[in-house]
Design a protein around this motif. Structure first.
Motif, mmCIF file in Angstrom:
data_model
loop_
_atom_site.group_PDB
_atom_site.id
_atom_site.type_symbol
_atom_site.label_atom_id
_atom_site.label_comp_id
_atom_site.label_asym_id
_atom_site.label_seq_id
_atom_site.Cartn_x
_atom_site.Cartn_y
_atom_site.Cartn_z
ATOM 1 N N ALA A 164 56.971 -12.757 -26.949
ATOM 2 C CA ALA A 164 57.675 -11.899 -25.978
ATOM 3 C C ALA A 164 57.666 -10.454 -26.444
ATOM 4 O O ALA A 164 57.459 -9.532 -25.636
ATOM 5 C CB ALA A 164 59.100 -12.394 -25.792
ATOM 6 N N PHE A 165 57.853 -10.234 -27.727
ATOM 7 C CA PHE A 165 57.816 -8.874 -28.263
ATOM 8 C C PHE A 165 56.426 -8.267 -28.109
ATOM 9 O O PHE A 165 56.286 -7.098 -27.724
ATOM 10 C CB PHE A 165 58.234 -8.873 -29.734
ATOM 11 C CG PHE A 165 58.061 -7.545 -30.394
ATOM 12 C CD1 PHE A 165 58.911 -6.499 -30.097
ATOM 13 C CD2 PHE A 165 57.030 -7.326 -31.295
ATOM 14 C CE1 PHE A 165 58.754 -5.256 -30.692
ATOM 15 C CE2 PHE A 165 56.864 -6.093 -31.895
ATOM 16 C CZ PHE A 165 57.724 -5.059 -31.591
ATOM 17 N N VAL A 166 55.386 -9.045 -28.383
ATOM 18 C CA VAL A 166 54.016 -8.532 -28.262
ATOM 19 C C VAL A 166 53.707 -8.180 -26.811
ATOM 20 O O VAL A 166 53.093 -7.143 -26.535
ATOM 21 C CB VAL A 166 53.009 -9.558 -28.830
ATOM 22 C CG1 VAL A 166 51.587 -9.161 -28.510
ATOM 23 C CG2 VAL A 166 53.200 -9.706 -30.333
ATOM 24 N N ARG A 167 54.138 -9.011 -25.884
ATOM 25 C CA ARG A 167 53.907 -8.698 -24.465
ATOM 26 C C ARG A 167 54.664 -7.440 -24.039
ATOM 27 O O ARG A 167 54.154 -6.629 -23.278
ATOM 28 C CB ARG A 167 54.353 -9.863 -23.587
ATOM 29 C CG ARG A 167 53.371 -10.980 -23.567
ATOM 30 C CD ARG A 167 53.813 -12.040 -22.604
ATOM 31 N NE ARG A 167 52.910 -13.151 -22.678
ATOM 32 C CZ ARG A 167 52.512 -13.841 -21.628
ATOM 33 N NH1 ARG A 167 52.966 -13.519 -20.437
ATOM 34 N NH2 ARG A 167 51.692 -14.830 -21.772
ATOM 35 N N TRP A 168 55.901 -7.297 -24.504
ATOM 36 C CA TRP A 168 56.679 -6.113 -24.169
ATOM 37 C C TRP A 168 55.998 -4.863 -24.700
ATOM 38 O O TRP A 168 55.902 -3.850 -24.004
ATOM 39 C CB TRP A 168 58.079 -6.242 -24.760
ATOM 40 C CG TRP A 168 58.874 -4.989 -24.625
ATOM 41 C CD1 TRP A 168 59.510 -4.529 -23.513
ATOM 42 C CD2 TRP A 168 59.081 -4.006 -25.634
ATOM 43 N NE1 TRP A 168 60.111 -3.326 -23.779
ATOM 44 C CE2 TRP A 168 59.856 -2.986 -25.080
ATOM 45 C CE3 TRP A 168 58.681 -3.899 -26.964
ATOM 46 C CZ2 TRP A 168 60.231 -1.863 -25.803
ATOM 47 C CZ3 TRP A 168 59.058 -2.794 -27.680
ATOM 48 C CH2 TRP A 168 59.833 -1.789 -27.102
ATOM 49 N N ARG A 169 55.513 -4.905 -25.947
ATOM 50 C CA ARG A 169 54.861 -3.742 -26.540
ATOM 51 C C ARG A 169 53.569 -3.401 -25.793
ATOM 52 O O ARG A 169 53.274 -2.224 -25.538
ATOM 53 C CB ARG A 169 54.569 -4.014 -28.016
ATOM 54 C CG ARG A 169 54.100 -2.784 -28.754
ATOM 55 C CD ARG A 169 53.864 -3.076 -30.189
ATOM 56 N NE ARG A 169 52.718 -3.978 -30.292
ATOM 57 C CZ ARG A 169 52.213 -4.397 -31.436
ATOM 58 N NH1 ARG A 169 52.755 -4.045 -32.562
ATOM 59 N NH2 ARG A 169 51.168 -5.190 -31.442
ATOM 60 N N THR A 170 52.806 -4.422 -25.412
ATOM 61 C CA THR A 170 51.577 -4.188 -24.652
ATOM 62 C C THR A 170 51.885 -3.574 -23.295
ATOM 63 O O THR A 170 51.200 -2.638 -22.859
ATOM 64 C CB THR A 170 50.809 -5.506 -24.473
ATOM 65 O OG1 THR A 170 50.540 -6.062 -25.755
ATOM 66 C CG2 THR A 170 49.503 -5.289 -23.735
ATOM 67 N N ALA A 171 52.900 -4.069 -22.626
ATOM 68 C CA ALA A 171 53.274 -3.520 -21.318
ATOM 69 C C ALA A 171 53.736 -2.076 -21.452
ATOM 70 O O ALA A 171 53.409 -1.231 -20.604
ATOM 71 C CB ALA A 171 54.363 -4.369 -20.688
#
Length: 103
Positions: free
Chosen positions: A68-75
């Protein structure tokens, strides 16, 4: 009651002094200090988890939250890149060897 008032005033004075110190600090030194402090906090938390026997639970939670953190950072990066140029329509790069403006 007066003790709480004194403590509140002391905390406010301390925050003002800290804000002045941070405003005048060298950014490189400040960044290094923040990194060192973060590492110390992580090590203290890991030690606490090992001592209390909850390391497995923490690792399970971390493995669940990491995607979830990786997706948030990518977004967040995509959103920042999608904004494009500055409001005046110019972008630029300045280095010791090159100065370039794009309109």
């Amino acid at each position: 009651m007066i003790g709480w008032l004194f403590l509140g005033v002391l905390a406010a004075v301390g925050l003002v002094a800290l804000a002045r110190l941070l405003a005048q600090a060298d950014t490189r030194v400040l960044a290094k200090a923040v990194r060192v402090l973060l590492v110390m906090i992580v090590l203290a938390a890991a030690t606490l988890l090992v001592v209390t026997g909850r390391l497995g639970l923490a690792l399970a939670a971390a493995s669940f939250l990491l995607p979830a953190f990786v997706r948030w950072r990518t977004a967040a990066r995509r959103e920042r890149a999608a904004r494009g140029a500055s409001p005046d329509g110019e972008t630029g790069v300045e280095t010791a060897w090159l100065a370039m403006r794009l309109e």
